[in-house]
Design an enzyme around this catalytic site. Sequence first.
Site, mmCIF file in Angstrom:
data_model
loop_
_atom_site.group_PDB
_atom_site.id
_atom_site.type_symbol
_atom_site.label_atom_id
_atom_site.label_comp_id
_atom_site.label_asym_id
_atom_site.label_seq_id
_atom_site.Cartn_x
_atom_site.Cartn_y
_atom_site.Cartn_z
ATOM 1 N N ASP A 98 -56.292 -6.945 117.777
ATOM 2 C CA ASP A 98 -55.090 -7.117 117.182
ATOM 3 C C ASP A 98 -54.234 -7.140 118.349
ATOM 4 O OD1 ASP A 98 -54.794 -4.388 118.127
ATOM 5 O OD2 ASP A 98 -54.759 -3.659 116.325
ATOM 6 N N GLU A 120 -63.908 -6.606 114.716
ATOM 7 C CA GLU A 120 -63.195 -5.702 114.121
ATOM 8 C C GLU A 120 -62.003 -6.409 113.198
ATOM 9 O OE1 GLU A 120 -60.208 -2.885 116.310
ATOM 10 O OE2 GLU A 120 -61.866 -1.279 116.004
ATOM 11 N N GLU A 134 -49.195 -5.447 116.500
ATOM 12 C CA GLU A 134 -50.408 -5.624 116.009
ATOM 13 C C GLU A 134 -51.000 -6.190 114.842
ATOM 14 O OE1 GLU A 134 -49.284 -3.078 117.527
ATOM 15 O OE2 GLU A 134 -50.206 -2.838 119.663
ATOM 16 N N HIS A 205 -49.441 5.802 123.249
ATOM 17 C CA HIS A 205 -49.059 4.462 123.930
ATOM 18 C C HIS A 205 -48.273 3.329 122.811
ATOM 19 C CE1 HIS A 205 -51.980 1.746 122.562
ATOM 20 N NE2 HIS A 205 -52.606 2.767 122.451
ATOM 21 N N ARG A 207 -46.197 0.820 121.159
ATOM 22 C CA ARG A 207 -44.834 0.588 121.182
ATOM 23 C C ARG A 207 -43.968 1.077 120.221
ATOM 24 N NH1 ARG A 207 -43.956 -4.623 124.070
ATOM 25 N NH2 ARG A 207 -45.785 -4.746 125.184
ATOM 26 N N HIS A 238 -51.054 6.533 129.898
ATOM 27 C CA HIS A 238 -51.150 5.043 129.946
ATOM 28 C C HIS A 238 -50.366 4.449 130.972
ATOM 29 C CE1 HIS A 238 -50.800 0.818 128.159
ATOM 30 N NE2 HIS A 238 -51.729 1.171 127.199
HETATM 31 C C1 UD1 Z 1 -51.345 -3.567 124.478
HETATM 32 C C2 UD1 Z 1 -51.459 -4.068 123.013
HETATM 33 C C3 UD1 Z 1 -51.786 -2.815 122.017
HETATM 34 C C4 UD1 Z 1 -53.198 -1.972 122.620
HETATM 35 C C5 UD1 Z 1 -52.841 -1.404 123.673
HETATM 36 C C6 UD1 Z 1 -53.896 -0.728 124.473
HETATM 37 C C7 UD1 Z 1 -50.234 -5.981 122.661
HETATM 38 C C8 UD1 Z 1 -49.004 -6.460 122.145
HETATM 39 N N1 UD1 Z 1 -50.411 -4.839 122.793
HETATM 40 O O1 UD1 Z 1 -50.220 -2.495 124.512
HETATM 41 O O2 UD1 Z 1 -52.186 -3.572 120.868
HETATM 42 O O3 UD1 Z 1 -53.175 -0.804 121.596
HETATM 43 O O4 UD1 Z 1 -52.260 -2.653 124.942
HETATM 44 O O5 UD1 Z 1 -53.916 -0.037 125.595
HETATM 45 O O6 UD1 Z 1 -51.098 -6.509 122.887
HETATM 46 N N2 UD1 Z 1 -49.800 -1.945 132.859
HETATM 47 C C9 UD1 Z 1 -50.266 -1.564 134.043
HETATM 48 N N3 UD1 Z 1 -51.649 -1.786 134.235
HETATM 49 C C10 UD1 Z 1 -52.532 -1.758 133.244
HETATM 50 C C11 UD1 Z 1 -52.018 -1.881 131.777
HETATM 51 C C12 UD1 Z 1 -50.793 -2.041 131.656
HETATM 52 O O7 UD1 Z 1 -49.567 -1.691 134.798
HETATM 53 O O8 UD1 Z 1 -53.825 -1.888 133.506
HETATM 54 C C13 UD1 Z 1 -48.186 -1.780 132.399
HETATM 55 C C14 UD1 Z 1 -47.611 -3.118 132.905
HETATM 56 O O9 UD1 Z 1 -46.390 -2.841 133.238
HETATM 57 C C15 UD1 Z 1 -47.724 -3.987 131.624
HETATM 58 C C16 UD1 Z 1 -47.271 -2.661 130.345
HETATM 59 O O10 UD1 Z 1 -48.166 -1.642 131.030
HETATM 60 O O11 UD1 Z 1 -46.555 -4.707 131.372
HETATM 61 C C17 UD1 Z 1 -47.546 -2.893 128.957
HETATM 62 O O12 UD1 Z 1 -48.780 -3.695 128.644
HETATM 63 P P1 UD1 Z 1 -48.714 -4.575 127.349
HETATM 64 O O13 UD1 Z 1 -50.058 -5.156 127.368
HETATM 65 O O14 UD1 Z 1 -47.320 -5.099 127.283
HETATM 66 O O15 UD1 Z 1 -48.685 -3.566 125.947
HETATM 67 P P2 UD1 Z 1 -49.363 -2.225 125.857
HETATM 68 O O16 UD1 Z 1 -48.248 -1.270 125.393
HETATM 69 O O17 UD1 Z 1 -50.366 -1.820 127.051
HETATM 70 N N1 UDP Z 2 -59.479 5.509 126.956
HETATM 71 C C1 UDP Z 2 -59.888 5.452 128.295
HETATM 72 N N2 UDP Z 2 -59.104 6.268 129.154
HETATM 73 C C2 UDP Z 2 -57.918 6.798 128.856
HETATM 74 C C3 UDP Z 2 -57.700 6.799 127.620
HETATM 75 C C4 UDP Z 2 -58.339 6.066 126.533
HETATM 76 O O1 UDP Z 2 -60.939 4.895 128.696
HETATM 77 O O2 UDP Z 2 -57.131 7.460 129.625
HETATM 78 C C5 UDP Z 2 -60.264 4.634 126.046
HETATM 79 C C6 UDP Z 2 -60.607 5.279 124.540
HETATM 80 O O3 UDP Z 2 -61.898 6.061 124.643
HETATM 81 C C7 UDP Z 2 -60.655 3.909 123.700
HETATM 82 C C8 UDP Z 2 -59.581 2.990 124.256
HETATM 83 O O4 UDP Z 2 -59.478 3.502 125.454
HETATM 84 O O5 UDP Z 2 -61.994 3.486 123.940
HETATM 85 C C9 UDP Z 2 -58.503 3.095 123.607
HETATM 86 O O6 UDP Z 2 -57.296 2.302 124.183
HETATM 87 P P1 UDP Z 2 -55.913 2.607 123.789
HETATM 88 O O7 UDP Z 2 -55.366 3.806 123.458
HETATM 89 O O8 UDP Z 2 -55.132 1.990 124.954
HETATM 90 O O9 UDP Z 2 -55.702 1.328 122.667
HETATM 91 P P2 UDP Z 2 -55.900 1.480 121.133
HETATM 92 O O10 UDP Z 2 -57.348 1.747 120.849
HETATM 93 O O11 UDP Z 2 -54.800 2.034 120.623
HETATM 94 O O12 UDP Z 2 -56.015 0.022 120.717
#
Ligand code: UD1
Ligand code: UDP
Length: 376
Positions: A98, A120, A134, A205, A207, A238
């Site tokens: 999602d 999924e 999502e 994490h 939003r 996160h």
């Molecule tokens: C995204 C997904 C959410 C998912 C989550 C898993 C969308 C809209 N949201 O949310 O559904 O549950 O990922 O974690 O697709 N960043 C880094 N390094 C990384 C990852 C993130 O620096 O490896 C920082 C960046 O500043 C980035 C911000 O985190 O812009 C947010 O990432 P973003 O993909 O916008 O949304 P998430 O809140 O991570």
């Molecule tokens: N996870 C990880 N390291 C962490 C936190 C989570 O590897 O520090 C793994 C966790 O086991 C799961 C996935 O990341 O498989 C979940 O990711 P996240 O919580 O970012 O997203 P969501 O499942 O809510 O979309």
Amino acid sequence: MAKPRIVCVVGTRPEAIKVAPVVQELRRFGDVDTFLVSTGQHREMLTQSLAAFGLKPDEDLGIMQHGQTLAQVTARAIEGLDGILAKHEPQMVLAQGDTTTTFVAALNSFYRQIPFGHLEAGLRTETISNPFPEEFNRRAASLVANLHFPPTQWSADNLLKEGHPADSIFVTGNTGIDAVLQMGSKTESEWFPEWTGRIVLLTTHRRENWGGPQRQIAHAALRLLDDFEDVLLVVPMHKNPAVRETLTGVLGNHPRARLTEPPDYGDFVPLMKRSHLILSDSGGVQEEAPAFGIPVLVLRDTTERPEGCEAGTAKLVGTEENRIYTEAHVLLSNDHAHRMMAQAVSPYGDGKASARIRYIVLQRLGIDSPEVPMWT
Ligand code: UD1
Ligand code: UDP
């Protein structure tokens, strides 16, 4: 004759983890070329998650920028992925879940009229704006999917109610269970060997929890630390800066709070196993923890995963400080209540979801491979 090509699209940490076992399966069988394409929506967290499975992207669009809006992520991903689909001309595109990346993979496949398989599929809440964005993303992906792979019967029923044809829907179990069982069977890293007490693991994490709700979550955790001196609170943060600011602001100075970088998946799984209780708003974590008998309190107001709550492996407790504190207090002080949750049976899968998906996808491409009985 050229082999059929499948493009698997990932962008974020959970997608990497849930798509990895499917890529492994597709590559193990059949005369098919499987390309793993990353939008790069997440940079570090995606790379480390794939590496835990010995995988890396064949193509990386590298779209991540700090502070980007949802529209910016979407626009860059649409354009980048279009070029990849033009280059590889796949017979099938697969994406999971999602996220913005999932939505873009579905939309681009539709524009190019390439069959799209949604892993999924069928998770739903009642309102399109929660979880944001999502719920929109997964409904949009279902609209254009030709193959739907719901993890449970409940998610399959959601798709049937929306009018998707029964012969396009296959209940497989969740590929996240394949992933967690694979990782859990590998060598374990030893977490906090010096700590003889209990560990409470906190991840948040989402939003819709940014700001106020996350502050309440952190304050509830702080009160639990004050009440239970044998508890070490571990908070893998996160990478999102919006999340980090709140958590460090409230919990940063407590001597029994460990605010860490997110461990890569190979290390995170042993950390879950070492935990006594998990507080989380993560989708993946609430599916994985019951595989090891760890109770999860879900820090959200709605869930698209009611199965765990019904089975008793998880409980939805919202984001209000007092409620979280009270519910966690019960589980930390009442062994019976903890045991009831720990012993409940996981409804999310049997570790063979990826093999089922591989069989159906290859069959659609006219390739025979070993069949696996469906998940019931
Ligand atoms: C995204 C997904 C959410 C998912 C989550 C898993 C969308 C809209 N949201 O949310 O559904 O549950 O990922 O974690 O697709 N960043 C880094 N390094 C990384 C990852 C993130 O620096 O490896 C920082 C960046 O500043 C980035 C911000 O985190 O812009 C947010 O990432 P973003 O993909 O916008 O949304 P998430 O809140 O991570
Ligand atoms: N996870 C990880 N390291 C962490 C936190 C989570 O590897 O520090 C793994 C966790 O086991 C799961 C996935 O990341 O498989 C979940 O990711 P996240 O919580 O970012 O997203 P969501 O499942 O809510 O979309």
